[in-house]
Design a protein around this motif. Structure first.
Motif, PDB file in Angstrom:
ATOM      1  N   TRP A 159       0.840  -1.202   0.000  1.00 65.43           N
ATOM      2  CA  TRP A 159       0.000   0.000   0.000  1.00 65.43           C
ATOM      3  C   TRP A 159       0.869   1.243   0.000  1.00 65.43           C
ATOM      4  N   LEU A 174      -3.634   0.075  -3.461  1.00 61.40           N
ATOM      5  CA  LEU A 174      -3.009  -1.257  -3.425  1.00 61.40           C
ATOM      6  C   LEU A 174      -2.069  -1.455  -4.620  1.00 61.40           C
ATOM      7  N   MET A 224     -10.896  -7.238   2.007  1.00 65.08           N
ATOM      8  CA  MET A 224      -9.474  -6.896   2.176  1.00 65.08           C
ATOM      9  C   MET A 224      -8.916  -7.369   3.514  1.00 65.08           C
TER      10      MET A 224
END
Ligand code: BGC
Ligand code: MG
Length: 537
Positions: A159, A174, A224
Motif C-alpha cells: 500500500w 493497493l 481486504m
C-alpha cells in the motif's frame, strides 16, 4: 502453419513457443536496447530453431519501473522499442515464415503514469476515477496506517498513501508489485470493458494470442482481510487466500474466451498462474476458460529423478481431468537460468541439456526462453549499479533480482556486445566469456547446445510420438526416468553422476538412439546427467 502433435488437434496443444525478451534480443538502432525491428531481422533464427511461435514480453509504452510490466498505454508500442508499424511488420513476417505471435497482456495493474491512475489521483475519494483501482482509507487515527497487512511481491508493503489534491495526506492504493504498478479493481465494469476492447484491438491486428501476466491475481477479497500470518504473501497461491487465486477470477477468463472464440485461426491464451495445487491450476483450463497455462513444476523441481517425476505426474494428472494439455517451462525472465540452478559450469550445462530433451519429449507444449538454447548461465556478477529490477532495488539488494537472466543475447563476434546491435552498447553488460556461447560459434558446432535444440525441435516435427499425447513410465533404475510414447519412442534421463545401464528390453524393437544430450556409444551405458531419445527408423 506447422503443427506438432496429434493430427487435427489445435496447434497450441503441442507447440514449442520461443520467449523473446524484447529489450534483450536484438537492437536495430544502436541505443543498446533490443527492439521490434531487431526481432524482425532475427526471425530467420527463430524459424531455423524450429519453434512454432514466439511470445514477446511487453513492448508497450512504459516508464520501465518493472521492465515494461508497468504499462501506460495498452494499445501502443514504446518508442524505444519501435512503433505499431514495426509490430505489424513483425507479425506479417512471422506469419509469412510460419511462426505465430503471442503478446504479453498485463491486466492486474497499470503504470502509475497511466491516464487512468493520473485521473484517479487528481479526483476526489469515492469518485468513479478511483473506483478503477483499489483505493482504501488507512487504519488508525488519521488513517496513517495501511488498510491491511498485505506485502508487495517486490518487498515492502503493498500500500502507498497518496496526497490528496488539496495537499492533505489521503487514501492508500493497493500495489501487489511496485508502487508504480497500482492494481486495477476487476469488479469494476469499466475495467472489464476496457480489457475486452484491448483484446480485440490486438486480435484485429492479427496476433495469435496472449500470455496473461499474474493471471491468478486479478480478484481480491472484497473485505481486504489481513493475511495475519495465515498465508505467506509471495508464496504460490492457496485456496482461500485474500488476493491470490480466488474463485471470482474465473469469470474474467470465461469472458475473455468468448472474445477470442469469435476470431478465426485458433487464437490462444497462456496463463501465468502460480498455485501450489495443480488441481487449482486446472480450473483455469476448463473448456470455457483459457487454453493453456505454464506448468511450473519442472522449473521448480531440483535436479533429481523423484521430484521431477512427481512434478510431471501431478501436472499431467490434474490437467487431464479438464482435458487440457500441459505446457512445460524450464526458465523464463523471472527465474535464475537453469544451467545455474542445476549447479553451473560444465555439470550445470550437461544437466540443462538433458532437461531440455526431457521437456521436449513430454506430452504437451513447451516454452523455450531466449538464450537457453545457447546454454546461457545466469549472469551473477552484474555490478549493482547496472541492475534495474525493482526486486533488487526495493530490498536494498537482499534479493539479487532478475537482471541476471535478462542479459542481451550474444550473436556473433569476439567481444561484447557480440552482435547484439550496431553500436558497442547493451543495456546490461554481457560477460566476456560468452564469446564461446555466441550463436555464430554454436551454429558451426554440431555438438553445441544450439545444435541440440535444433535437432530436438526438428525431431519433434518428424516423430509422430512427440508433442500432444500420452506417456507411460518404465521402471529403469533409481536415478533414471524413462518413459515411452507411441508409436515407438522412448526417452531416458540419467539424473545420477555415474553411467547407468539401460535394460535392452525396455526399448521398442528396432529402436536406435536418435538424439542424446551427451555422446552415447551404440548399445552402451547412459552417462551421468544425460538424456537419450530412442525411436524406430
Ligand atoms: C512477470 C514479472 C513481473 C510481474 C508484475 C510477472 O509475473 O512475469 O516479470 O514483474 O508479473 O507484472
Ligand atoms: Mg534499440
Amino acid at each position: 502453419m506447422t503443427r506438432s502433435g496429434a493430427a487435427g488437434a489445435p496447434w497450441w496443444r503441442g507447440a514449442v513457443i520461443y520467449q523473446i525478451y524484447v529489450r534483450s534480443f536484438a537492437d536495430s538502432d544502436g541505443d543498446g536496447v533490443g527492439d521490434l525491428a531487431g526481432i524482425r531481422s532475427r526471425l530467420p533464427y527463430a524459424r531455423e530453431l524450429g519453434v512454432d511461435a514466439i511470445w514477446l514480453n511487453p513492448f508497450y509504452p512504459s516508464p520501465q519501473a518493472d521492465a515494461g510490466y508497468d504499462v501506460t498505454d495498452h494499445r501502443e508500442v514504446d518508442p524505444v522499442l519501435g512503433s505499431l508499424d514495426d509490430l505489424d511488420a513483425l507479425v506479417r513476417d512471422a506469419h509469412a515464415s510460419g511462426l505465430r505471435v503471442l503478446i504479453d497482456l498485463v491486466p492486474n495493474h497499470t503504470s502509475s503514469e497511466h491516464a487512468w491512475f493520473r485521473a484517479a489521483l487528481a479526483a476526489a475519494p469515492g469518485g468513479p476515477e478511483r473506483a478503477r483501482y483499489l483505493f482504501r482509507e488507512g487504519r488508525g487515527p488519521g488513517g496513517d496506517r495501511p488498510p491491511n497487512d498485505w506485502g508487495s511481491n517486490f518487498g515492502g508493503r503493498a500500500w502507498t498513501r497518496v496526497t490528496e489534491p488539496d495537499g492533505t495526506p489521503g487514501q492508500w492504493y493497493l500495489h501487489l508489485f511496485a508502487p508504480e504498478q497500482p492494481d486495477l479493481d476487476w469488479t469494476n465494469g469499466e475495467v472489464r470493458a476496457e480489457f475486452d476492447s484491448i483484446l480485440r484491438f490486438w486480435l484485429d491486428r492479427g496476433v495469435d494470442g496472449f500470455r496473461i501476466d499474474v493471471a491468478h491475481g486479478l480478484a481480491k477479497d472484497p473485505e481486504m482481510r489481513d493475511l495475519a500470518g495465515n498465508f505467506a504473501h509471495s508464496e504460490p497461491a492457496a485456496e482461500g487466500h485474500p488476493h491470490w487465486d480466488r474463485d471470482e477470477v474465473h469469470d474474467v477468463y470465461r469472458g475473455w474466451r468468448r472474445v477470442s472464440d469469435a476470431y478465426p485461426g485458433e487464437r490462444t491464451f497462456v496463463a501465468e498462474v502460480w498455485v501450489q495445487d495443480p488441481e487449482r491450476l486446472a480450473l483455469y483450463l476448463r473448456p470455457d476458460e483459457l487454453h493453456t497455462a505454464f506448468s511450473f513444476g519442472l522449473l521448480l523441481a531440483p535436479w533429481d529423478a523423484a521430484p521431477m517425476r512427481t512434478a510431471i505426474d501431478t501436472s499431467i494428472g490434474a490437467l487431464a481431468e479438464v482435458g487440457a494439455s500441459p505446457t512445460w517451462v524450464l526458465s523464463n525472465h523471472d527465474v535464475v537460468r537453469h544451467v545455474t540452478r542445476y549447479g553451473g559450469g560444465e555439470l550445470g550445462r550437461d544437466r540443462a541439456r538433458a532437461a531440455a530433451l526431457l521437456m521436449l519429449a513430454l506430452p504437451g507444449g513447451a516454452y523455450v526462453y531466449q538464450g537457453e538454447e545457447l546454454g546461457l548461465p545466469e549472469v551473477t556478477e552484474l555490478p549493482d549499479g547496472v541492475r534495474r529490477d525493482p526486486a533488487f532495488l526495493r530490498t536494498g539488494g537482499a534479493d539479487r533480482g532478475r537482471d541476471g537472466c535478462r542479459v542481451p543475447m550474444p550473436w556473433s563476434g569476439p567481444r561484447p556486445p557480440f552482435g547484439f546491435g550496431p553500436s558497442g552498447e547493451s543495456w546490461l553488460p554481457q560477460p566476456e566469456d560468452w564469446v564461446e556461447l555466441t550463436v555464430e560459434q554454436q551454429a558451426a558446432d554440431p555438438s553445441s547446445t544450439l545444435a541440440l535444440y535444433r535437432d530436438a525441435l526438428a525431431l519433434r516435427r518428424e516423430l509422430p510420438a512427440l508433442g500432444d499425447g500420452q506417456q507411460a513410465w518404465m521402471e529403469a533404475g533409481p536415478d533414471l526416468l524413462a518413459f515411452r510414447r507411441e508409436p515407438g519412442f522412448v526417452c531416458v534421463v540419467n539424473f545420477g553422476d555415474e553411467p547407468a545401464e539401460l535394460a535392452r528390453e525396455l526399448l521398442p524393437d528396432g529402436a536406435r538412439v536418435v538424439l542424446a544430450s551427451r555422446p552415447v556409444a551404440p548399445g552402451g551405458r547412459i552417462p551421468g546427467a544425460t538424456a537419450v531419445w530412442y525411436a524406430r527408423d
